[in-house]
Design a protein around this motif. Sequence first.
Motif, PDB file in Angstrom:
ATOM      1  N   THR A   1      31.807 -55.927  55.448  1.00  0.00           N
ATOM      2  CA  THR A   1      31.253 -57.101  54.885  1.00  0.00           C
ATOM      3  C   THR A   1      32.063 -57.996  54.280  1.00  0.00           C
ATOM      4  O   THR A   1      32.974 -57.402  53.322  1.00  0.00           O
ATOM      5  CB  THR A   1      30.214 -56.722  53.718  1.00  0.00           C
ATOM      6  OG1 THR A   1      29.002 -55.608  54.407  1.00  0.00           O
ATOM      7  CG2 THR A   1      29.411 -57.780  53.158  1.00  0.00           C
ATOM      8  N   VAL A   2      32.333 -59.124  54.563  1.00  0.00           N
ATOM      9  CA  VAL A   2      33.037 -60.277  54.107  1.00  0.00           C
ATOM     10  C   VAL A   2      32.604 -60.902  52.747  1.00  0.00           C
ATOM     11  O   VAL A   2      31.596 -61.341  52.827  1.00  0.00           O
ATOM     12  CB  VAL A   2      33.636 -61.425  55.026  1.00  0.00           C
ATOM     13  CG1 VAL A   2      34.785 -62.268  54.584  1.00  0.00           C
ATOM     14  CG2 VAL A   2      34.080 -60.830  56.488  1.00  0.00           C
ATOM     15  N   LEU A   3      33.271 -60.518  51.711  1.00  0.00           N
ATOM     16  CA  LEU A   3      32.975 -61.004  50.465  1.00  0.00           C
ATOM     17  C   LEU A   3      33.350 -62.523  50.040  1.00  0.00           C
ATOM     18  O   LEU A   3      32.916 -63.282  49.526  1.00  0.00           O
ATOM     19  CB  LEU A   3      33.168 -60.018  49.108  1.00  0.00           C
ATOM     20  CG  LEU A   3      32.419 -58.613  49.548  1.00  0.00           C
ATOM     21  CD1 LEU A   3      33.158 -57.874  48.148  1.00  0.00           C
ATOM     22  CD2 LEU A   3      31.224 -58.757  49.427  1.00  0.00           C
ATOM     23  N   ARG A   4      34.626 -62.549  50.332  1.00  0.00           N
ATOM     24  CA  ARG A   4      35.200 -63.839  50.147  1.00  0.00           C
ATOM     25  C   ARG A   4      36.686 -64.104  50.866  1.00  0.00           C
ATOM     26  O   ARG A   4      37.351 -62.994  51.418  1.00  0.00           O
ATOM     27  CB  ARG A   4      35.828 -63.889  48.641  1.00  0.00           C
ATOM     28  CG  ARG A   4      36.516 -65.433  48.206  1.00  0.00           C
ATOM     29  CD  ARG A   4      36.447 -65.289  46.637  1.00  0.00           C
ATOM     30  NE  ARG A   4      37.259 -64.339  46.034  1.00  0.00           N
ATOM     31  CZ  ARG A   4      37.114 -63.241  45.368  1.00  0.00           C
ATOM     32  NH1 ARG A   4      35.957 -62.992  45.150  1.00  0.00           N
ATOM     33  NH2 ARG A   4      38.042 -62.555  44.994  1.00  0.00           N
ATOM     34  N   VAL A   5      37.070 -65.247  51.265  1.00  0.00           N
ATOM     35  CA  VAL A   5      38.375 -65.569  52.267  1.00  0.00           C
ATOM     36  C   VAL A   5      38.963 -66.799  51.633  1.00  0.00           C
ATOM     37  O   VAL A   5      38.165 -67.647  51.139  1.00  0.00           O
ATOM     38  CB  VAL A   5      37.828 -65.968  53.603  1.00  0.00           C
ATOM     39  CG1 VAL A   5      39.170 -66.232  54.401  1.00  0.00           C
ATOM     40  CG2 VAL A   5      37.028 -64.763  54.326  1.00  0.00           C
ATOM     41  N   LYS A   6      40.416 -66.477  51.484  1.00  0.00           N
ATOM     42  CA  LYS A   6      40.983 -67.627  51.018  1.00  0.00           C
ATOM     43  C   LYS A   6      42.342 -67.866  52.047  1.00  0.00           C
ATOM     44  O   LYS A   6      42.943 -67.126  52.287  1.00  0.00           O
ATOM     45  CB  LYS A   6      41.684 -67.369  49.664  1.00  0.00           C
ATOM     46  CG  LYS A   6      40.920 -67.405  48.586  1.00  0.00           C
ATOM     47  CD  LYS A   6      41.594 -67.125  47.297  1.00  0.00           C
ATOM     48  CE  LYS A   6      40.481 -67.374  45.909  1.00  0.00           C
ATOM     49  NZ  LYS A   6      41.267 -66.914  44.789  1.00  0.00           N
ATOM     50  N   ASP A   7      41.940 -68.774  52.959  1.00  0.00           N
ATOM     51  CA  ASP A   7      42.982 -69.021  54.124  1.00  0.00           C
ATOM     52  C   ASP A   7      44.082 -70.066  53.548  1.00  0.00           C
ATOM     53  O   ASP A   7      44.044 -71.083  53.649  1.00  0.00           O
ATOM     54  CB  ASP A   7      42.136 -69.911  54.985  1.00  0.00           C
ATOM     55  CG  ASP A   7      42.730 -70.038  56.427  1.00  0.00           C
ATOM     56  OD1 ASP A   7      44.076 -69.685  56.599  1.00  0.00           O
ATOM     57  OD2 ASP A   7      42.301 -70.364  57.488  1.00  0.00           O
ATOM     58  N   TYR A   8      45.202 -69.408  53.217  1.00  0.00           N
ATOM     59  CA  TYR A   8      46.294 -70.081  52.816  1.00  0.00           C
ATOM     60  C   TYR A   8      47.105 -70.389  53.934  1.00  0.00           C
ATOM     61  O   TYR A   8      48.297 -70.957  53.658  1.00  0.00           O
ATOM     62  CB  TYR A   8      47.312 -69.066  51.615  1.00  0.00           C
ATOM     63  CG  TYR A   8      46.363 -69.127  50.414  1.00  0.00           C
ATOM     64  CD1 TYR A   8      46.153 -70.077  49.569  1.00  0.00           C
ATOM     65  CD2 TYR A   8      46.276 -67.784  50.215  1.00  0.00           C
ATOM     66  CE1 TYR A   8      45.461 -69.888  48.396  1.00  0.00           C
ATOM     67  CE2 TYR A   8      45.314 -67.620  48.773  1.00  0.00           C
ATOM     68  CZ  TYR A   8      45.183 -68.560  48.001  1.00  0.00           C
ATOM     69  OH  TYR A   8      44.548 -68.381  46.790  1.00  0.00           O
ATOM     70  N   ILE A   9      46.648 -70.005  55.115  1.00  0.00           N
ATOM     71  CA  ILE A   9      47.365 -70.588  56.346  1.00  0.00           C
ATOM     72  C   ILE A   9      47.145 -72.098  57.060  1.00  0.00           C
ATOM     73  O   ILE A   9      48.019 -72.914  56.885  1.00  0.00           O
ATOM     74  CB  ILE A   9      47.240 -69.721  57.446  1.00  0.00           C
ATOM     75  CG1 ILE A   9      48.072 -68.260  57.154  1.00  0.00           C
ATOM     76  CG2 ILE A   9      47.901 -70.226  58.865  1.00  0.00           C
ATOM     77  CD1 ILE A   9      47.657 -67.139  58.266  1.00  0.00           C
ATOM     78  N   ALA A  10      45.603 -72.435  56.626  1.00  0.00           N
ATOM     79  CA  ALA A  10      45.200 -73.353  57.024  1.00  0.00           C
ATOM     80  C   ALA A  10      45.514 -74.427  55.832  1.00  0.00           C
ATOM     81  O   ALA A  10      45.868 -75.788  55.924  1.00  0.00           O
ATOM     82  CB  ALA A  10      43.734 -73.619  57.165  1.00  0.00           C
ATOM     83  N   SER A  11      45.558 -73.936  54.750  1.00  0.00           N
ATOM     84  CA  SER A  11      45.819 -74.627  53.395  1.00  0.00           C
ATOM     85  C   SER A  11      46.859 -73.950  52.294  1.00  0.00           C
ATOM     86  O   SER A  11      46.505 -73.260  51.622  1.00  0.00           O
ATOM     87  CB  SER A  11      44.603 -74.933  52.499  1.00  0.00           C
ATOM     88  OG  SER A  11      43.571 -75.597  53.341  1.00  0.00           O
ATOM     89  N   PRO A  12      48.034 -74.171  52.650  1.00  0.00           N
ATOM     90  CA  PRO A  12      49.224 -73.583  52.069  1.00  0.00           C
ATOM     91  C   PRO A  12      49.062 -73.705  50.504  1.00  0.00           C
ATOM     92  O   PRO A  12      48.671 -74.714  50.212  1.00  0.00           O
ATOM     93  CB  PRO A  12      50.385 -73.749  52.600  1.00  0.00           C
ATOM     94  CG  PRO A  12      50.022 -74.321  53.941  1.00  0.00           C
ATOM     95  CD  PRO A  12      48.593 -74.969  53.972  1.00  0.00           C
ATOM     96  N   LYS A  13      49.436 -72.812  49.593  1.00  0.00           N
ATOM     97  CA  LYS A  13      49.768 -73.169  48.196  1.00  0.00           C
ATOM     98  C   LYS A  13      50.888 -74.273  47.995  1.00  0.00           C
ATOM     99  O   LYS A  13      51.678 -74.289  49.080  1.00  0.00           O
ATOM    100  CB  LYS A  13      50.225 -71.777  47.541  1.00  0.00           C
ATOM    101  CG  LYS A  13      49.050 -70.828  47.295  1.00  0.00           C
ATOM    102  CD  LYS A  13      49.375 -69.660  46.341  1.00  0.00           C
ATOM    103  CE  LYS A  13      48.275 -68.641  46.421  1.00  0.00           C
ATOM    104  NZ  LYS A  13      48.585 -67.557  45.476  1.00  0.00           N
TER     105      LYS A  13
END
Length: 235
Positions: free
Chosen positions: A125-137
Amino acid sequence: MLTARAQQSLDTLDAQALAEIRTLRDETERFMLRYKFGMDEVITKLSILREEFNQAHDYNPIEHVSSRLKSLDSVIAKLQRKGIEPSFESITERVTDIAGVRVTCSFVSDAYRIFELLTAQPDVTVLRVKDYIASPKANGYQSLHAIIEVPVFLSTGAHPVAVEVQIRTIAMDFWASLEHKIYYKYDRQVPDSLLDQLTDAARTASELDERMETLHRRVHGEPVPRHGGHGPVAV
């Protein structure tokens, strides 16, 4: 001196206190063990995918898998920083990075492919995703972070356990490792000049990822996606 009755009462109190401490210790160990087992479950899933790619395909997107389990001291420190109630229920609900798994891959597209293959499994089950590839820090950091939940089957039944999974390229993993060492050396008070160089290095690593994937796809006769065409991940 204490009377015999007072000493007996004190001994009884000490015995009760020791029993409570032992009970709390045992409950804490069992609680932390669930996270180890959850981490092991995710590692097993990735190991199966990796072996299957080695046997049945001409290319394996998984280069390396590593893991870490937070120490109890680290968990307690996080509770104090975040002002979280020190109970098993609060930890379960609000601390989701006790168990961590990191996957390194050669190309950015591999990161998304691994994520899709892992999270497509019915017991994940996916609870949360942070895509820092599409939106880098802001500092240039790129990685795909996901908090997933897997069931751990114990003698007491099934227990859902949260595991943090980080997926990134070899180039960005090298950059992140260097950044961590620099922050540790300077006790997080890194000079601005070094921060600027780190950000520039992250940009260079990203450009290298893009160029290497383009080369890889051309060698294998695959279409080359436009820049940024891999994500973000939708959940």
